[in-house]
Each structure stands twice: as structure tokens, then as C-alpha cells.
Design a protein around this motif. Structure first.
Motif, PDB file in Angstrom:
ATOM      1  N   SER A 165       0.840  -1.193   0.000  1.00 20.25           N
ATOM      2  CA  SER A 165       0.000   0.000   0.000  1.00 20.25           C
ATOM      3  C   SER A 165       0.873   1.239   0.000  1.00 20.25           C
ATOM      4  O   SER A 165       2.062   1.180   0.342  1.00 20.25           O
ATOM      5  CB  SER A 165      -0.960   0.028   1.195  1.00 20.25           C
ATOM      6  OG  SER A 165      -0.244   0.158   2.407  1.00 20.25           O
ATOM      7  N   ILE A 166       0.265   2.343  -0.410  1.00 16.29           N
ATOM      8  CA  ILE A 166       0.982   3.608  -0.470  1.00 16.29           C
ATOM      9  C   ILE A 166       0.056   4.722   0.016  1.00 16.29           C
ATOM     10  O   ILE A 166      -1.131   4.753  -0.336  1.00 16.29           O
ATOM     11  CB  ILE A 166       1.496   3.872  -1.899  1.00 16.29           C
ATOM     12  CG1 ILE A 166       2.375   5.116  -1.941  1.00 16.29           C
ATOM     13  CG2 ILE A 166       0.350   3.973  -2.902  1.00 16.29           C
ATOM     14  CD1 ILE A 166       3.194   5.227  -3.227  1.00 16.29           C
ATOM     15  N   LYS A 167       0.602   5.599   0.832  1.00 14.59           N
ATOM     16  CA  LYS A 167      -0.169   6.742   1.289  1.00 14.59           C
ATOM     17  C   LYS A 167      -0.178   7.774   0.169  1.00 14.59           C
ATOM     18  O   LYS A 167       0.890   8.155  -0.325  1.00 14.59           O
ATOM     19  CB  LYS A 167       0.443   7.334   2.554  1.00 14.59           C
ATOM     20  CG  LYS A 167      -0.424   8.386   3.217  1.00 14.59           C
ATOM     21  CD  LYS A 167       0.159   8.821   4.551  1.00 14.59           C
ATOM     22  CE  LYS A 167      -0.768   9.825   5.233  1.00 14.59           C
ATOM     23  NZ  LYS A 167      -0.232  10.289   6.531  1.00 14.59           N
ATOM     24  N   TRP A 168      -1.374   8.194  -0.223  1.00 13.94           N
ATOM     25  CA  TRP A 168      -1.464   9.046  -1.391  1.00 13.94           C
ATOM     26  C   TRP A 168      -0.745  10.372  -1.190  1.00 13.94           C
ATOM     27  O   TRP A 168      -0.078  10.879  -2.084  1.00 13.94           O
ATOM     28  CB  TRP A 168      -2.931   9.276  -1.747  1.00 13.94           C
ATOM     29  CG  TRP A 168      -3.103   9.721  -3.153  1.00 13.94           C
ATOM     30  CD1 TRP A 168      -3.558  10.922  -3.604  1.00 13.94           C
ATOM     31  CD2 TRP A 168      -2.785   8.946  -4.321  1.00 13.94           C
ATOM     32  NE1 TRP A 168      -3.536  10.948  -4.975  1.00 13.94           N
ATOM     33  CE2 TRP A 168      -3.070   9.748  -5.444  1.00 13.94           C
ATOM     34  CE3 TRP A 168      -2.275   7.668  -4.530  1.00 13.94           C
ATOM     35  CZ2 TRP A 168      -2.880   9.302  -6.743  1.00 13.94           C
ATOM     36  CZ3 TRP A 168      -2.077   7.232  -5.825  1.00 13.94           C
ATOM     37  CH2 TRP A 168      -2.386   8.042  -6.916  1.00 13.94           C
ATOM     38  N   SER A 169      -0.857  10.922  -0.011  1.00 15.42           N
ATOM     39  CA  SER A 169      -0.152  12.155   0.295  1.00 15.42           C
ATOM     40  C   SER A 169       1.135  11.826   1.028  1.00 15.42           C
ATOM     41  O   SER A 169       1.127  11.328   2.140  1.00 15.42           O
ATOM     42  CB  SER A 169      -1.027  13.048   1.180  1.00 15.42           C
ATOM     43  OG  SER A 169      -0.336  14.203   1.582  1.00 15.42           O
ATOM     44  N   GLY A 170       2.242  12.031   0.378  1.00 18.09           N
ATOM     45  CA  GLY A 170       3.524  11.744   1.009  1.00 18.09           C
ATOM     46  C   GLY A 170       4.230  10.521   0.466  1.00 18.09           C
ATOM     47  O   GLY A 170       5.458  10.467   0.452  1.00 18.09           O
ATOM     48  N   GLY A 171       3.455   9.516   0.044  1.00 13.29           N
ATOM     49  CA  GLY A 171       4.060   8.365  -0.615  1.00 13.29           C
ATOM     50  C   GLY A 171       4.647   7.294   0.289  1.00 13.29           C
ATOM     51  O   GLY A 171       5.388   6.430  -0.195  1.00 13.29           O
ATOM     52  N   THR A 172       4.344   7.303   1.569  1.00 18.30           N
ATOM     53  CA  THR A 172       4.848   6.244   2.443  1.00 18.30           C
ATOM     54  C   THR A 172       4.322   4.896   1.975  1.00 18.30           C
ATOM     55  O   THR A 172       3.139   4.761   1.655  1.00 18.30           O
ATOM     56  CB  THR A 172       4.411   6.485   3.896  1.00 18.30           C
ATOM     57  OG1 THR A 172       4.838   7.778   4.305  1.00 18.30           O
ATOM     58  CG2 THR A 172       5.011   5.436   4.819  1.00 18.30           C
ATOM     59  N   THR A 173       5.203   3.914   1.946  1.00 18.33           N
ATOM     60  CA  THR A 173       4.823   2.601   1.431  1.00 18.33           C
ATOM     61  C   THR A 173       4.894   1.523   2.514  1.00 18.33           C
ATOM     62  O   THR A 173       5.653   1.634   3.483  1.00 18.33           O
ATOM     63  CB  THR A 173       5.727   2.202   0.264  1.00 18.33           C
ATOM     64  OG1 THR A 173       7.100   2.213   0.694  1.00 18.33           O
ATOM     65  CG2 THR A 173       5.580   3.165  -0.892  1.00 18.33           C
ATOM     66  N   TYR A 174       4.110   0.480   2.306  1.00 15.85           N
ATOM     67  CA  TYR A 174       4.056  -0.660   3.219  1.00 15.85           C
ATOM     68  C   TYR A 174       3.987  -1.915   2.358  1.00 15.85           C
ATOM     69  O   TYR A 174       3.354  -1.919   1.303  1.00 15.85           O
ATOM     70  CB  TYR A 174       2.815  -0.575   4.113  1.00 15.85           C
ATOM     71  CG  TYR A 174       2.702   0.720   4.875  1.00 15.85           C
ATOM     72  CD1 TYR A 174       2.069   1.827   4.310  1.00 15.85           C
ATOM     73  CD2 TYR A 174       3.245   0.854   6.150  1.00 15.85           C
ATOM     74  CE1 TYR A 174       1.979   3.025   4.979  1.00 15.85           C
ATOM     75  CE2 TYR A 174       3.151   2.053   6.841  1.00 15.85           C
ATOM     76  CZ  TYR A 174       2.517   3.131   6.249  1.00 15.85           C
ATOM     77  OH  TYR A 174       2.434   4.316   6.926  1.00 15.85           O
ATOM     78  N   TYR A 175       4.610  -2.992   2.864  1.00 15.95           N
ATOM     79  CA  TYR A 175       4.655  -4.233   2.104  1.00 15.95           C
ATOM     80  C   TYR A 175       4.365  -5.444   2.977  1.00 15.95           C
ATOM     81  O   TYR A 175       4.706  -5.471   4.171  1.00 15.95           O
ATOM     82  CB  TYR A 175       6.036  -4.420   1.472  1.00 15.95           C
ATOM     83  CG  TYR A 175       6.370  -3.379   0.431  1.00 15.95           C
ATOM     84  CD1 TYR A 175       7.084  -2.231   0.765  1.00 15.95           C
ATOM     85  CD2 TYR A 175       5.955  -3.544  -0.890  1.00 15.95           C
ATOM     86  CE1 TYR A 175       7.364  -1.269  -0.179  1.00 15.95           C
ATOM     87  CE2 TYR A 175       6.243  -2.583  -1.846  1.00 15.95           C
ATOM     88  CZ  TYR A 175       6.942  -1.451  -1.479  1.00 15.95           C
ATOM     89  OH  TYR A 175       7.220  -0.501  -2.428  1.00 15.95           O
ATOM     90  N   GLY A 176       3.752  -6.438   2.373  1.00 15.14           N
ATOM     91  CA  GLY A 176       3.602  -7.711   3.047  1.00 15.14           C
ATOM     92  C   GLY A 176       4.955  -8.414   3.105  1.00 15.14           C
ATOM     93  O   GLY A 176       5.810  -8.215   2.241  1.00 15.14           O
ATOM     94  N   ASP A 177       5.152  -9.242   4.097  1.00 15.21           N
ATOM     95  CA  ASP A 177       6.449  -9.883   4.305  1.00 15.21           C
ATOM     96  C   ASP A 177       6.850 -10.752   3.118  1.00 15.21           C
ATOM     97  O   ASP A 177       8.036 -10.861   2.792  1.00 15.21           O
ATOM     98  CB  ASP A 177       6.407 -10.735   5.572  1.00 15.21           C
ATOM     99  CG  ASP A 177       6.374  -9.893   6.828  1.00 15.21           C
ATOM    100  OD1 ASP A 177       5.961 -10.420   7.883  1.00 15.21           O
ATOM    101  OD2 ASP A 177       6.754  -8.702   6.763  1.00 15.21           O
ATOM    102  N   SER A 178       5.886 -11.361   2.464  1.00 14.93           N
ATOM    103  CA  SER A 178       6.212 -12.302   1.395  1.00 14.93           C
ATOM    104  C   SER A 178       6.675 -11.619   0.119  1.00 14.93           C
ATOM    105  O   SER A 178       7.242 -12.274  -0.765  1.00 14.93           O
ATOM    106  CB  SER A 178       5.001 -13.182   1.093  1.00 14.93           C
ATOM    107  OG  SER A 178       3.911 -12.388   0.654  1.00 14.93           O
ATOM    108  N   VAL A 179       6.471 -10.314  -0.007  1.00 11.55           N
ATOM    109  CA  VAL A 179       6.850  -9.623  -1.231  1.00 11.55           C
ATOM    110  C   VAL A 179       7.899  -8.548  -0.995  1.00 11.55           C
ATOM    111  O   VAL A 179       8.393  -7.934  -1.953  1.00 11.55           O
ATOM    112  CB  VAL A 179       5.622  -8.983  -1.921  1.00 11.55           C
ATOM    113  CG1 VAL A 179       4.543 -10.027  -2.158  1.00 11.55           C
ATOM    114  CG2 VAL A 179       5.084  -7.811  -1.117  1.00 11.55           C
ATOM    115  N   LYS A 180       8.223  -8.306   0.258  1.00  8.48           N
ATOM    116  CA  LYS A 180       9.191  -7.270   0.587  1.00  8.48           C
ATOM    117  C   LYS A 180      10.506  -7.530  -0.141  1.00  8.48           C
ATOM    118  O   LYS A 180      10.964  -8.664  -0.251  1.00  8.48           O
ATOM    119  CB  LYS A 180       9.402  -7.257   2.101  1.00  8.48           C
ATOM    120  CG  LYS A 180       9.862  -5.943   2.680  1.00  8.48           C
ATOM    121  CD  LYS A 180       9.827  -5.985   4.207  1.00  8.48           C
ATOM    122  CE  LYS A 180       8.417  -6.081   4.729  1.00  8.48           C
ATOM    123  NZ  LYS A 180       8.364  -6.021   6.204  1.00  8.48           N
TER     124      LYS A 180
END
Length: 116
Positions: free
Chosen positions: A48-63
Motif C-alpha cells: 500500500s501507499i499513502k497518497w499524500s507523502g508516498g509512504t509505502t508498506y509491504y507484506g512480508d512475502s513480497v518485501k
């Protein structure tokens, strides 16, 4: 409305890029992301990505293999998938959060198949 595209068949170790275009009233969206679901398995958070600012998050299996990015001007989110594995085979769906912060908006899925 969310429209996903870019799925297909790829060999193990290959790459694909998924796109998700948003249309309509998008001003209230805080996060956009990708989920996937393989047959017989529960839906899994991918990124996922925060639309304002662009912070990203990833599931462990795809990191470290997948990268989520955005193009604000085109209201588009991308998922660059590298070093694909057979276990990445699934239907990938894009989503967006609603005013309550839940993943309330969903696009149709796009199939990704990793096989030799």
C-alpha cells in the motif's frame, strides 16, 4: 472506480508491472494498495501507499521484490513485481481506503500466473 491491468503469464524469476487507475471522486482517498488471493487461500495484503507523502508498506512475502509507486497526476498506482515465484500466482486486486479508513473501494482483479 478502480481499474486494474497488467496481469499475465510469466516465468519464475520474471517481472510484471500492474497498474490501477482511479476515476470519479478520488479526493477522499488516503491509501491505495494491492491485495491478492490464490485459489483456496484467504486474501493477502501485498502493498500500500499513502497518497499524500508516498509512504509505502509491504507484506512480508513480497518485501524486497515488489515496489508500489504512484502517479498523482494520472491517479494511477503501480505494482512492479520482480523475481516472481510460482507462489506469487494469484488474482491481484487494487483497492483504496474510504472516509472511514477501511479498504472500501475495490477494482476488478487481474490474474498473475508464474509458471514455466
Amino acid at each position: 472506480q478502480l481499474q486494474a491491468s497488467g496481469g499475465g503469464l510469466v516465468q519464475p524469476g520474471g517481472s510484471l508491472r500492474l497498474s490501477c487507475v482511479a476515476s470519479g471522486r478520488t479526493f477522499s482517498i488516503s491509501y491505495r494498495g494491492w491485495f491478492r488471493q490464490a485459489p483456496g487461500k484467504p486474501r493477502e495484503f501485498v502493498a500500500s501507499i499513502k497518497w499524500s507523502g508516498g509512504t509505502t508498506y509491504y507484506g512480508d512475502s513480497v518485501k524486497d521484490r515488489f515496489t508500489i509507486s504512484r502517479n498523482n497526476a494520472e491517479n494511477t498506482v503501480y505494482l512492479q513485481m520482480n523475481s516472481l515465484k510460482p507462489e506469487d500466482t494469484a488474482t491481484y486486486s487494487c483497492a483504496a481506503t474510504d472516509r472511514g479508513g477501511s479498504w472500501g473501494y475495490w477494482g476488478q482483479g487481474t490474474q498473475v500466473t508464474v509458471s514455466s
